[in-house]
Motif scaffolding. Structure first.
Motif, PDB file in Angstrom:
ATOM      1  N   PHE A 192      13.464  20.708   0.752  1.00 12.02           N
ATOM      2  CA  PHE A 192      12.165  20.414   1.348  1.00 12.02           C
ATOM      3  C   PHE A 192      11.188  21.564   1.088  1.00 12.02           C
ATOM      4  O   PHE A 192      10.019  21.341   0.777  1.00 12.02           O
ATOM      5  CB  PHE A 192      12.354  20.192   2.853  1.00 12.02           C
ATOM      6  N   ARG A 193      11.672  22.789   1.203  1.00 11.56           N
ATOM      7  CA  ARG A 193      10.821  23.958   0.983  1.00 11.56           C
ATOM      8  C   ARG A 193      10.434  24.116  -0.479  1.00 11.56           C
ATOM      9  O   ARG A 193       9.372  24.638  -0.792  1.00 11.56           O
ATOM     10  CB  ARG A 193      11.547  25.216   1.475  1.00 11.56           C
ATOM     11  N   VAL A 194      11.289  23.690  -1.363  1.00  8.93           N
ATOM     12  CA  VAL A 194      10.983  23.741  -2.797  1.00  8.93           C
ATOM     13  C   VAL A 194       9.975  22.651  -3.172  1.00  8.93           C
ATOM     14  O   VAL A 194       9.070  22.866  -3.967  1.00  8.93           O
ATOM     15  CB  VAL A 194      12.270  23.593  -3.639  1.00  8.93           C
ATOM     16  N   ALA A 195      10.111  21.481  -2.558  1.00 11.05           N
ATOM     17  CA  ALA A 195       9.339  20.295  -2.960  1.00 11.05           C
ATOM     18  C   ALA A 195       7.831  20.459  -2.819  1.00 11.05           C
ATOM     19  O   ALA A 195       7.060  20.154  -3.726  1.00 11.05           O
ATOM     20  CB  ALA A 195       9.797  19.086  -2.154  1.00 11.05           C
ATOM     21  N   ARG A 196       7.387  20.850  -1.630  1.00  7.77           N
ATOM     22  CA  ARG A 196       5.980  21.107  -1.317  1.00  7.77           C
ATOM     23  C   ARG A 196       5.039  19.898  -1.379  1.00  7.77           C
ATOM     24  O   ARG A 196       3.960  19.933  -0.832  1.00  7.77           O
ATOM     25  CB  ARG A 196       5.404  22.218  -2.211  1.00  7.77           C
ATOM     26  N   PHE A 197       5.441  18.793  -2.039  1.00  8.15           N
ATOM     27  CA  PHE A 197       4.513  17.689  -2.261  1.00  8.15           C
ATOM     28  C   PHE A 197       5.270  16.372  -2.183  1.00  8.15           C
ATOM     29  O   PHE A 197       6.275  16.175  -2.878  1.00  8.15           O
ATOM     30  CB  PHE A 197       3.865  17.852  -3.635  1.00  8.15           C
ATOM     31  N   GLY A 198       4.792  15.455  -1.335  1.00  5.73           N
ATOM     32  CA  GLY A 198       5.451  14.167  -1.191  1.00  5.73           C
ATOM     33  C   GLY A 198       4.455  13.035  -1.004  1.00  5.73           C
ATOM     34  O   GLY A 198       3.267  13.254  -0.741  1.00  5.73           O
ATOM     35  N   MET A 199       4.941  11.802  -1.145  1.00  6.86           N
ATOM     36  CA  MET A 199       4.117  10.606  -0.985  1.00  6.86           C
ATOM     37  C   MET A 199       4.469   9.902   0.321  1.00  6.86           C
ATOM     38  O   MET A 199       5.636   9.638   0.599  1.00  6.86           O
ATOM     39  CB  MET A 199       4.332   9.641  -2.152  1.00  6.86           C
ATOM     40  N   PHE A 200       3.460   9.593   1.116  1.00  6.53           N
ATOM     41  CA  PHE A 200       3.599   8.782   2.321  1.00  6.53           C
ATOM     42  C   PHE A 200       3.157   7.368   1.944  1.00  6.53           C
ATOM     43  O   PHE A 200       2.152   7.187   1.253  1.00  6.53           O
ATOM     44  CB  PHE A 200       2.662   9.340   3.403  1.00  6.53           C
ATOM     45  N   ILE A 201       3.896   6.362   2.397  1.00  9.41           N
ATOM     46  CA  ILE A 201       3.523   4.974   2.130  1.00  9.41           C
ATOM     47  C   ILE A 201       3.454   4.215   3.447  1.00  9.41           C
ATOM     48  O   ILE A 201       4.464   4.075   4.138  1.00  9.41           O
ATOM     49  CB  ILE A 201       4.531   4.277   1.194  1.00  9.41           C
ATOM     50  N   HIS A 202       2.265   3.753   3.815  1.00 12.02           N
ATOM     51  CA  HIS A 202       2.077   2.898   4.983  1.00 12.02           C
ATOM     52  C   HIS A 202       1.903   1.466   4.487  1.00 12.02           C
ATOM     53  O   HIS A 202       0.907   1.145   3.841  1.00 12.02           O
ATOM     54  CB  HIS A 202       0.843   3.329   5.789  1.00 12.02           C
ATOM     55  N   TRP A 203       2.887   0.631   4.819  1.00 13.94           N
ATOM     56  CA  TRP A 203       2.886  -0.724   4.278  1.00 13.94           C
ATOM     57  C   TRP A 203       3.491  -1.671   5.293  1.00 13.94           C
ATOM     58  O   TRP A 203       4.492  -1.349   5.939  1.00 13.94           O
ATOM     59  CB  TRP A 203       3.684  -0.752   2.980  1.00 13.94           C
ATOM     60  N   GLY A 204       2.878  -2.832   5.442  1.00 15.61           N
ATOM     61  CA  GLY A 204       3.406  -3.812   6.380  1.00 15.61           C
ATOM     62  C   GLY A 204       2.499  -5.015   6.510  1.00 15.61           C
ATOM     63  O   GLY A 204       1.573  -5.219   5.715  1.00 15.61           O
ATOM     64  N   VAL A 205       2.730  -5.820   7.542  1.00 12.45           N
ATOM     65  CA  VAL A 205       1.966  -7.042   7.783  1.00 12.45           C
ATOM     66  C   VAL A 205       0.476  -6.761   7.913  1.00 12.45           C
ATOM     67  O   VAL A 205      -0.364  -7.577   7.513  1.00 12.45           O
ATOM     68  CB  VAL A 205       2.497  -7.746   9.054  1.00 12.45           C
ATOM     69  N   TYR A 206       0.126  -5.580   8.421  1.00 12.53           N
ATOM     70  CA  TYR A 206      -1.285  -5.225   8.620  1.00 12.53           C
ATOM     71  C   TYR A 206      -2.072  -5.186   7.316  1.00 12.53           C
ATOM     72  O   TYR A 206      -3.303  -5.201   7.315  1.00 12.53           O
ATOM     73  CB  TYR A 206      -1.407  -3.883   9.350  1.00 12.53           C
ATOM     74  N   SER A 207      -1.368  -5.146   6.181  1.00 15.23           N
ATOM     75  CA  SER A 207      -2.077  -5.163   4.898  1.00 15.23           C
ATOM     76  C   SER A 207      -2.606  -6.555   4.556  1.00 15.23           C
ATOM     77  O   SER A 207      -3.397  -6.710   3.631  1.00 15.23           O
ATOM     78  CB  SER A 207      -1.162  -4.666   3.773  1.00 15.23           C
TER      79      SER A 207
END
Length: 584
Positions: free
Chosen positions: A45-60
């Motif tokens: 986690f400390r090496v990664a520094r960069f990630g993608m969050f995905i908000h997805w569901g019926v509300y789309s």
């Protein structure tokens, strides 16, 4: 007899303590973790520094609009913000048919952007599960025409491409299956939502968390939110963490449990946070897809956010909100590819680095890499001045100084007792952030050259440039170099600090160089004293006046801080250039 009773009580107390510690240990798999064990678990986690969050569901499906009306607020909160009854919201699931979903393409996009992990909403606050849940029919398998697990193929694509998978789970809010939100009268909009939260925790939330941990073995479990989650409720989830040895979980479970990572939302802490942390932020203004939200941040802002967060020792979790068809919006794709182009050349200054050894410079940001007895400082220069110089208050002997993208391009340096000056040359290699690699001997030695000190006449000047801006959710106060001021201070939740030193005990008058259109009120806190200040209009946000705001008694020499806190219900935008303390 008294001695015997006292002895028995002592034994019972010890047994109780041992039993309590044993109980805690049986619940929390990391309660007895050593520092070395934690470091090993958190290393990726400390090496990664960069990630993608995905908000997805019926509300789309409604995508921000219900019954022809645009609903204010975040896209994924449309059910609550629009007070949509369950019988009106649940039919949206019948339109959630993401036939264009391509998990391999999503993972490839994240990888191209330089991201090392993905976190997706397995179940958000509306309670709809993107996986095949055996304890609920409010899921992708039973309530939608798609009828296929959405998490499993993403997990497979992540594994194939060397990307860590994390799962978001809303453990405390569930607007369709008896979660806590309806217990709050402000969010009780449908009589059908009457519920027993403890029953929900036991029969829906805990079993579903067990399902996702068992099926997908995620590297991160991202709780959200701790609303009404007391110790007893939170403790029902903890034993489940043992299903995935080494799993990381965040600080939003609730109760007394702080998790492994802090999660500032939609802001970057001014000086970072202690321990491991991750700023989650959107590209526009919403998490879940909203068809009419076109307030996209620029590529420049996103890259500089990444660099800023890394320079403070944190990770950047950047969100995308796919459509109901399963497509990531094109503006998100464009920005991620642009970030990837920058990362392809400059990721060395991000991955595995730690926070800057000194305060944030005006010209950019600094990340640090330590190997053995030597240190590499990555100087991410946002403001490149042709034939100019940049300064850092580091006094170590310099071993080398060159451009990251072209090691043959070297820079002259000069080091003295105050620090190191680097002479720039030519045009900026990158208009957003150009990286200079400065290698030094040993651990960085930071001088006090950048510290705000008392002038010879006894005055102390606190310029906007050296302020520490503490943004919180929804606030984006910034230092504007062109205007040389704290700009866009329109949000009362943001606060500002300065650190400075005083040579001797003295009484001081305090003045502020400000511009304002309307009357505002602030609290100014210094040396344990609070001054309530009313700011009167100066004639506009570009019309500055120097205003005396009070006095303070400092009873001894030393290091101090000045803190400005707006009065929330009496706050109007101001611009602030400086604060000055003058001896009386």
């Amino acid at each position: 007899m008294k001695a015997l009773i006292l002895s028995c009580c002592l034994i019972m107390l010890i047994m109780s303590s041992v039993h309590s510690q044993s109980d805690d240990a049986s619940l929390d798999p990391y309660v007895n973790e050593t520092v070395a064990q934690r470091d090993a678990r958190m290393e990726w986690f400390r090496v990664a520094r960069f990630g993608m969050f995905i908000h997805w569901g019926v509300y789309s499906v409604p995508a921000g609009t219900h019954k022809g009306k645009q609903i204010d607020g975040l896209g994924e909160w449309i059910m609550a913000k629009g007070a949509i009854p369950m019988k009106e919201y649940q039919p949206y699931a019948k339109e959630f048919n993401p036939v264009k979903y391509d998990p391999e393409a999503w993972v490839q996009l994240a990888k191209e952007a330089g991201m090392k992990y993905i976190i997706i909403t397995s179940k958000h606050h509306d309670g709809f599960a993107l996986f095949d849940s055996k304890v609920s029919e409010w899921d992708i398998m039973d309530a939608s025409p798609y009828g296929k697990d959405l998490i499993a193929p993403l997990a497979e694509a992540c594994k194939k491409n060397g990307i860590k998978l994390g799962l978001y789970y809303s453990q405390a809010q569930d607007w369709n299956q008896g979660g806590s939100a309806r217990g709050n009268s402000k969010r009780k909009w449908d009589p059908e939502q009457e519920h027993d939260m403890d029953d929900y925790i036991k029969n829906i939330a805990v079993p579903q968390v067990k399902e996702i941990l068992t099926q997908y073995k995620p590297a991160i479990l991202w709780w959200d939110t701790p609303r009404k989650m007391n110790d007893e409720r939170a403790e029902q989830f903890l034993p489940l963490l043992k299903l995935v040895p080494g799993i990381i979980h965040n600080n939003r479970l609730g109760g007394k449990y702080k998790g492994d990572i802090s999660t500032p939302e939609q802001h970057i802490p001014g000086t970072g946070l202690p321990g491991d942390w991750e700023s989650c932020m959107t590209m526009n203004k919403t998490w879940g897809f909203k068809s009419y939200d076109h307030n996209w941040k620029s590529t420049e802002t996103l890259i500089q956010n990444l660099v800023d967060i890394a320079s403070k020792g944190g990770n950047y979790l950047l969100n995308v909100g796919p459509t109901a068809e399963g497509l990531i919006p094109e503006p998100s794709i464009e920005r991620l590819k642009n970030i990837g182009a920058w990362m392809e050349e400059n990721s060395e200054s991000i991955y595995g680095t730690s926070a800057s050894p000194c305060r944030t410079p005006a010209w950019g940001r600094i990340t640090t890499l330590t190997k053995g007895k030597n240190t590499t400082l990555y100087l991410n220069v946002f403001d490149w001045s042709k034939n100019g110089t940049i300064f850092i208050p580091i006094t170590n002997k310099v071993k080398s100084c060159n451009l990251l993208v072209d090691k043959s391009q070297k820079f002259k340096t000069k080091t003295d007792a105050q620090g190191t000056t680097i002479s720039l040359a030519g045009k900026a290699p990158n208009s957003i952030s150009s990286v200079i690699v400065l290698k030094i001997n040993g651990t960085p030695i930071v001088s006090d050259a950048d510290k705000i000190k008392q002038n010879e006449d006894g005055s102390i000047l606190l310029p906007a440039q050296k302020s520490i801006i503490n943004n919180v959710i929804g606030s984006h106060v910034v230092y504007n170099k062109k205007k040389d001021c704290i700009d866009q201070w329109s949000n009362a939740r943001a606060t500002v600090d300065w650190d400075f030193s005083v040579n001797k005990a003295e009484s001081y008058t305090i003045s502020m160089r400000i511009a304002s259109e309307e009357e505002s009120t602030i609290e100014l806190i210094i040396a344990g004293q609070t001054i309530h200040v009313k700011i009167l209009p100066t004639g506009g946000l570009n019309t500055y006046k120097t205003v005396n705001v009070g006095k303070v008694d400092i009873d001894k020499a030393g290091d101090y801080s000045l803190h400005i806190k707006p009065t929330r219900d009496k706050w109007k935008p101001i611009n602030l250039q400086s604060i000055q303390l003058l001896p009386k």
